[in-house]
Design a protein around this motif. Structure first.
Motif, PDB file in Angstrom:
ATOM      1  N   GLY A  18      -4.324  10.391 -18.696  1.00  0.00           N
ATOM      2  CA  GLY A  18      -5.026  10.573 -17.582  1.00  0.00           C
ATOM      3  C   GLY A  18      -5.029   9.909 -16.050  1.00  0.00           C
ATOM      4  O   GLY A  18      -5.792  10.394 -15.488  1.00  0.00           O
ATOM      5  N   ALA A  19      -4.495   8.960 -16.084  1.00  0.00           N
ATOM      6  CA  ALA A  19      -4.360   7.731 -14.973  1.00  0.00           C
ATOM      7  C   ALA A  19      -2.767   7.313 -15.015  1.00  0.00           C
ATOM      8  O   ALA A  19      -2.171   7.679 -16.681  1.00  0.00           O
ATOM      9  CB  ALA A  19      -5.473   6.837 -15.289  1.00  0.00           C
ATOM     10  N   PRO A  63      -5.290   9.466 -10.400  1.00  0.00           N
ATOM     11  CA  PRO A  63      -5.655   7.940 -10.643  1.00  0.00           C
ATOM     12  C   PRO A  63      -5.179   6.810 -11.215  1.00  0.00           C
ATOM     13  O   PRO A  63      -4.214   6.856 -11.794  1.00  0.00           O
ATOM     14  CB  PRO A  63      -7.212   8.417 -11.062  1.00  0.00           C
ATOM     15  N   LEU A  64      -5.232   5.689 -10.784  1.00  0.00           N
ATOM     16  CA  LEU A  64      -5.159   4.569 -10.705  1.00  0.00           C
ATOM     17  C   LEU A  64      -5.687   3.613 -11.160  1.00  0.00           C
ATOM     18  O   LEU A  64      -6.554   3.053 -11.186  1.00  0.00           O
ATOM     19  CB  LEU A  64      -4.604   3.857  -8.805  1.00  0.00           C
ATOM     20  N   ALA A  98      -1.421  10.825   0.569  1.00  0.00           N
ATOM     21  CA  ALA A  98      -2.135  11.469  -1.285  1.00  0.00           C
ATOM     22  C   ALA A  98      -2.938  10.919  -1.708  1.00  0.00           C
ATOM     23  O   ALA A  98      -4.026   9.965  -0.537  1.00  0.00           O
ATOM     24  CB  ALA A  98      -0.610  10.499  -1.409  1.00  0.00           C
ATOM     25  N   LYS A  99      -3.822  11.941  -2.511  1.00  0.00           N
ATOM     26  CA  LYS A  99      -4.986  11.303  -2.322  1.00  0.00           C
ATOM     27  C   LYS A  99      -5.343   9.674  -3.733  1.00  0.00           C
ATOM     28  O   LYS A  99      -4.767  10.158  -4.871  1.00  0.00           O
ATOM     29  CB  LYS A  99      -5.630  12.652  -4.018  1.00  0.00           C
ATOM     30  N   VAL A 100      -6.495   8.454  -3.356  1.00  0.00           N
ATOM     31  CA  VAL A 100      -6.024   7.390  -4.017  1.00  0.00           C
ATOM     32  C   VAL A 100      -7.120   7.945  -4.556  1.00  0.00           C
ATOM     33  O   VAL A 100      -8.624   7.661  -3.927  1.00  0.00           O
ATOM     34  CB  VAL A 100      -5.295   6.227  -2.808  1.00  0.00           C
ATOM     35  N   VAL A 102       1.121  -1.367   0.135  1.00  0.00           N
ATOM     36  CA  VAL A 102      -0.015   0.002   0.204  1.00  0.00           C
ATOM     37  C   VAL A 102       0.749   1.061   0.099  1.00  0.00           C
ATOM     38  O   VAL A 102       0.414   1.792  -0.446  1.00  0.00           O
ATOM     39  CB  VAL A 102      -1.085  -0.371   1.247  1.00  0.00           C
ATOM     40  N   GLY A 103       1.747   1.366   0.639  1.00  0.00           N
ATOM     41  CA  GLY A 103       2.698   2.476   1.034  1.00  0.00           C
ATOM     42  C   GLY A 103       2.980   3.386  -1.083  1.00  0.00           C
ATOM     43  O   GLY A 103       3.597   3.902  -1.576  1.00  0.00           O
ATOM     44  N   GLY A 104       3.393   1.764  -1.649  1.00  0.00           N
ATOM     45  CA  GLY A 104       3.724   2.335  -2.888  1.00  0.00           C
ATOM     46  C   GLY A 104       2.332   2.547  -3.742  1.00  0.00           C
ATOM     47  O   GLY A 104       3.159   3.771  -4.387  1.00  0.00           O
ATOM     48  N   PHE A 105       1.670   2.076  -3.518  1.00  0.00           N
ATOM     49  CA  PHE A 105       0.415   2.094  -4.619  1.00  0.00           C
ATOM     50  C   PHE A 105      -0.180   3.976  -3.811  1.00  0.00           C
ATOM     51  O   PHE A 105       0.134   5.260  -4.598  1.00  0.00           O
ATOM     52  CB  PHE A 105      -0.989   1.868  -4.030  1.00  0.00           C
TER      53      PHE A 105
END
Ligand SMILES: C[S@@+](CC[C@H](N)C(=O)[O-])C[C@H]1O[C@@H](n2cnc3c(N)ncnc32)[C@H](O)[C@@H]1O
Length: 352
Positions: free
Chosen positions: A269-270, A145-146, A196-198, A132-135
């Motif tokens: 855009g992502a 966005p991912l 961070a905004k996820v 999760v820290g990587g994401f």
């Protein structure tokens, strides 16, 4: 049959017993020691392990023979039809469990042997606290966005990483406070970038042999490979299975290099994220090279508006006992080691 062959089977069971003990499962260790004694005494363990009795020690480990036996017995206990076995496993009573196991091996050897034909396949949900820290870092750096693509996802328990709750340290948490899947770890170092905004806007996954969680037998098989006295691990796996089913989990059948080449491409855009945990070593060298080439081809198409991230939790070549979380981000291709982590996520040394 040569005597050496006998000795290897016994050695394999006893060595795995030692490994189970070291990894925190005294119950599994005790069962395997009894299995070794039973094999020597010519009991029902012997016909069950017959397919591997000529294998050398390395082949026994490669085939995870002892883990197949533990899984088969735990699967039977989880099924509940064998009340004595289920009760003994529920109470973690080794004597009663082994007595019931002997009876089961005599009564239904075919069922146990059938279960043992499959190579053990696991899916460890606590690896999400390693990833999760990587994401979060990808979201922080790109501000985009991912789109998440997981290869070798097994049952897909790390596919919904953004719907879990993470407790990194007192006062440092991330994720849905109401989530039924709650992960913590012995965390060293600063917390990851929790501000961070996820937003995950797309997700897909593949595995060479996906575990179909909608099939009760496959669900049970997945749980059977978790050691019975690791009750927190079992509870986490159960909660993650429920969450995955509620979210309509899909893991497509596919070989990682082909699937990656066919399915993953940067998109404006992502940020497109390819991720995996604890699988690289299971690929033959040729597949490793093919996957590396597929990743390089995707990376070559990355642009500032359509970046590509490769996030991996894998052991460094020189130390298989520890894992590293590595992130490479394109354009640029800067590669960073974000953390050293325990193979099951029990601890994380975050470098950031
Ligand atoms: C040890 S499990 C790890 C599963 C999951 N990534 C986790 O961390 O819990 C290894 C997984 O790799 C899968 N696998 C091995 N080789 C593969 C390949 N070439 N393509 C796709 N999946 C593969 C296996 O089927 C298995 O599910």
């Amino acid at each position: 049959m040569a005597m050496r062959d006998h000795i290897d089977v016994i050695k394999g069971l006893r060595l795995q017993a030692g490994a189970c003990r070291k990894l925190g499962s005294e119950f599994s260790a005790a069962l395997l020691e009894r299995a070794a004694d039973d094999w020597l005494a010519g009991g029902p363990t012997r016909p069950l392990l017959a397919p591997w009795e000529s294998a050398g020690l390395k082949a026994l480990f490669d085939a995870a023979t002892a883990l197949r036996l533990l899984g088969a017995l735990h699967d039977l206990a989880l099924g509940g039809e064998d009340a004595a076995l289920a009760d003994a496993y529920g109470r973690l009573d080794v004597d009663a469990a082994w007595t019931a196991a002997l009876a089961a091996m005599r009564r239904e050897p075919e069922r146990l042997a059938r279960f043992m034909e499959h190579e053990p396949q696991t899916n460890e949900v606590r690896r999400s606290i390693c990833l999760v820290g990587g994401f979060l870092e990808i979201a922080r750096v790109t501000g985009l966005p991912l789109r998440c693509f997981e290869i070798a996802a097994s049952a897909g328990l790390n596919l919904f990483w953004d719907r879990y709750r993470y407790e990194f340290a007192p006062g440092a948490a991330w994720g849905d406070p109401q989530s039924s899947v709650r992960l913590d770890s012995a965390w060293e170092g600063p917390p990851p970038p929790i501000g961070a905004k996820v937003a995950v806007v797309e997700r897909a996954a593949c595995d060479r042999r996906p575990v179909d969680l909608t099939d009760p037998a496959e669900r049970r098989r997945l749980l059977a490979y978790v050691w019975p006295d690791q009750t927190e691990r079992l509870a986490r796996a159960r909660a993650a299975i429920e969450l995955a089913l509620a979210n309509g989990v899909t893991v497509e059948p596919g070989d990682a290099p082909d699937w990656t080449a066919a399915r993953v491409a940067p998109k404006a855009g992502a940020v497109t994220v390819l991720y995996h945990s604890v699988f690289w070593q299971y690929m033959p060298a040729q597949s490793q090279a093919a996957l590396a080439a597929a990743i390089a081809a995707i990376a070559a198409k990355a642009t500032p508006d359509a970046p590509f991230a490769w996030l991996a939790m894998e052991p460094p070549p020189e130390n298989m006992a520890t894992m590293e979380v590595r992130l490479t981000l394109w354009p640029g291709g800067e590669r960073r080691t974000l953390a050293e982590v325990h193979p099951h996520g029990a601890w994380v040394r975050w470098r950031g």
